[in-house]
Each structure stands twice: as structure tokens, then as C-alpha cells.
Scaffold this active site. Structure first.
Site, short mmCIF file in Angstrom:
data_model
loop_
_atom_site.label_atom_id
_atom_site.label_comp_id
_atom_site.label_asym_id
_atom_site.label_seq_id
_atom_site.Cartn_x
_atom_site.Cartn_y
_atom_site.Cartn_z
N SER A 233 0.86 -1.19 0.00
CA SER A 233 0.00 0.00 0.00
C SER A 233 0.89 1.23 0.00
O SER A 233 2.10 1.15 0.25
CB SER A 233 -0.91 0.03 1.24
OG SER A 233 -0.14 0.18 2.42
N LYS A 234 0.28 2.37 -0.27
CA LYS A 234 1.04 3.61 -0.23
C LYS A 234 1.58 3.84 1.18
O LYS A 234 2.70 4.30 1.37
CB LYS A 234 0.15 4.78 -0.66
CG LYS A 234 0.90 6.10 -0.69
CD LYS A 234 -0.02 7.26 -0.96
CE LYS A 234 0.74 8.58 -0.88
NZ LYS A 234 -0.16 9.75 -0.93
#
Length: 291
Positions: A233-234
Site C-alpha cells: 500500500s502507499k
């Protein structure tokens, strides 16, 4: 409302950053599941939270999808342009008593084990001058459904304690409402998404019922994790896809889905890889061990 097609799937990323490998795996799985049965595949940008969305992210996501040959069958939908539809759904739910204003803070709810100290579900909001969210009023239920990959599923839904926010205090529409409203409006019959969203399914089923609409079929695939076992994920600093290497990226995504693509595909084109994937797609081969 869109006329129902035999199979209509979608990929619906939130534009919090560029597409990473985990997102590509989900996009590819949803694409192959749709195209392997001659279905339609759509793209929806879930841009509901401008505070978390860099202005360049949407363009980066769409460029990555295009570079990897993942072209939707209809124009891309943007949830930021759908506020009128979400507001209408909220007004309908408020009118029928299945939603309610809630001015309780997260801290207050935690202190009362999820119960509302201001008795919001009973219309006991302390003052109209307070900022408030709107919550969906769940019913107590042992919810059961059949996942196309994971098989029989069940979740216990607790009224009041689990009631999801559908309109945030800041005025932003929440995912749990918008995803259902748009899936209904677009005639989505099947949803392929990561298993990190599995826990939201039972609540969404009740929202479908409240809006008098049949739910889609769900297929939850394992999420891709990094070396530390964290979901890509970011927030976990997953690197952006390199759009200059679409063949290699798609080959790696097919492998992550346990489709066992032949090495010869690495010398082929993006279209060749996608054609092979559609012809040989086997959802049962997707590993369950990463759940």
C-alpha cells in the site's frame, strides 16, 4: 440505471497514490474473471476523500491501466461527480429510519464499547448545532454468503456497535454507501477485490437490502504483501508500477495469481499476455494460503 449484462465487473481504486503491484494483481484478476466469460469490465475512481488524494494520482492510475492494456468497456466513472446520487440514497435511508445522525466522537464510542452515549439511534442527538455524521442502522444478524474463491462465509453483525458511517462529519460520503450505490447503478453483477475488504461484506449486504437491490457475487483474492508481511500500500511505501515494463509486470501478476504463465510470454506483447490470461484463467488456482 444501466441495463444488467450477463457479467459486469469493475476495478475501483482510490486515488491515494500511483498504482502499485498489489493493485495491478487485483485489477488483472477482476479483468480476467470478466473477460474469461465474455463479460464487461469497468473502472471506477473512488475519489471521495480529497484530503488524502494527490491531484496527480488519478491520472497516474489511469495511465498505468492503459499501459498494461486494461481498458474498460465504458467511460471511467468518478465518484466525486456522484454526490447527488449518494445524497439521495442517504435521504431515502433517513426517511425510512435505516440511517440516523450521530454526533458521538470516536473517543466517546470507544469509551462505551461502541454504544452511543447520546442515544443517536433513538433520535437523541444532543444538539443540532453539533457536527454530526450519518450512520447506517444495522440489524443484528449472523450473515452468511458464498464467496466464489473462499467458499461459505459468515459474519456476526451487531446493531449499533458495528453501524458504519455513510456520511462523515466533514461532509464527505463514505465508502460503504458509495460503493453500494454505484454498484447498483452500474449493474455490477460480480466484484473481485482483495481479502482485506472481506470484513465489509456483511454490512454491505444489509445496505443492498435497504436499497431494495440484489447484491453482486463476491470473489476475495489474497492481498499481496511485502517482505515484512505487510499489505502492499502507499502507507507501507509500495513502489509505483514501472509503466515501461508492462509485459514483465503482467507476467509477475499472473504468477502471483498462480496462473503459471509460460516463460515464452515474456517475449510477447501485452495483448498476447492478456489473451493468454483470459483463455487460461482459473480462479481455483489462486492460492488461499496468503489469507
Amino acid at each position: 440505471m444501466t441495463k444488467l449484462h450477463q457479467y459486469r465487473g469493475r476495478f475501483a481504486p482510490s486515488p491515494t497514490g500511483p498504482l502499485h503491484f498489489g493493485s495491478l494483481v487485483t485489477a488483472l484478476a477482476s479483468y480476467l474473471e470478466a473477460k474469461s466469460v465474455n463479460g464487461q469490465w469497468l473502472v471506477r475512481i473512488e475519489d471521495l476523500d480529497p484530503l488524502r488524494e494527490p491531484p496527480e494520482a488519478t491520472g497516474e492510475i489511469l495511465s498505468s491501466l492503459d499501459a498494461h492494456g486494461l481498458i474498460p468497456d465504458e467511460p471511467v466513472r468518478f465518484q466525486s461527480r456522484r454526490h447527488t446520487a449518494y445524497q439521495a440514497a442517504i435521504e431515502q435511508l433517513l426517511k425510512t429510519g435505516i440511517a440516523y445522525p450521530c454526533s458521538c466522537s470516536r473517543k466517546q464510542l470507544q469509551a462505551h464499547q461502541g454504544r452511543h452515549p447520546q442515544h443517536c439511534r433513538d433520535g437523541g442527538r444532543a444538539t443540532k448545532n453539533q457536527p454530526f455524521a450519518v450512520r447506517f442502522a444495522l440489524s443484528d444478524e449472523l450473515c452468511q454468503w458464498q464467496d466464489l474463491l473462499l467458499g461459505r462465509q459468515q459474519q456476526l453483525v451487531q446493531a449499533e456497535i458495528d453501524d458504519p458511517v455513510i456520511l462523515r462529519k466533514e461532509g464527505f460520503f463514505a465508502y460503504q454507501l458509495a460503493v453500494v450505490v454505484d454498484d447498483i447503478d452500474q449493474g455490477i453483477t460480480d466484484v473481485v477485490r482483495g481479502s482485506d475488504l472481506l470484513d465489509m461484506t456483511a454490512q454491505q449486504l444489509q445496505i443492498y437490502r435497504a436499497l431494495s437491490a440484489p447484491p453482486p457475487r463476491w470473489l476475495h483474492i489474497p492481498v499481496i504483501v511485502n517482505k515484512q508481511g505487510q499489505k502492499l500500500s502507499k502507507q507501507n511505501h509500495a513502489p509505483a508500477l514501472d509503466n515501461r515494463s508492462p509485459v514483465e509486470n503482467l507476467f509477475a501478476a499472473l504468477s502471483a495469481l498462480n496462473q503459471q504463465p509460460p516463460q515464452s510470454l515474456l517475449r510477447k506483447s501485452v495483448d498476447n499476455l492478456l489473451d493468454w490470461g483470459c483463455t487460461h484463467w482459473n480462479r481455483r488456482a489462486v492460492h488461499l494460503t496468503s489469507q
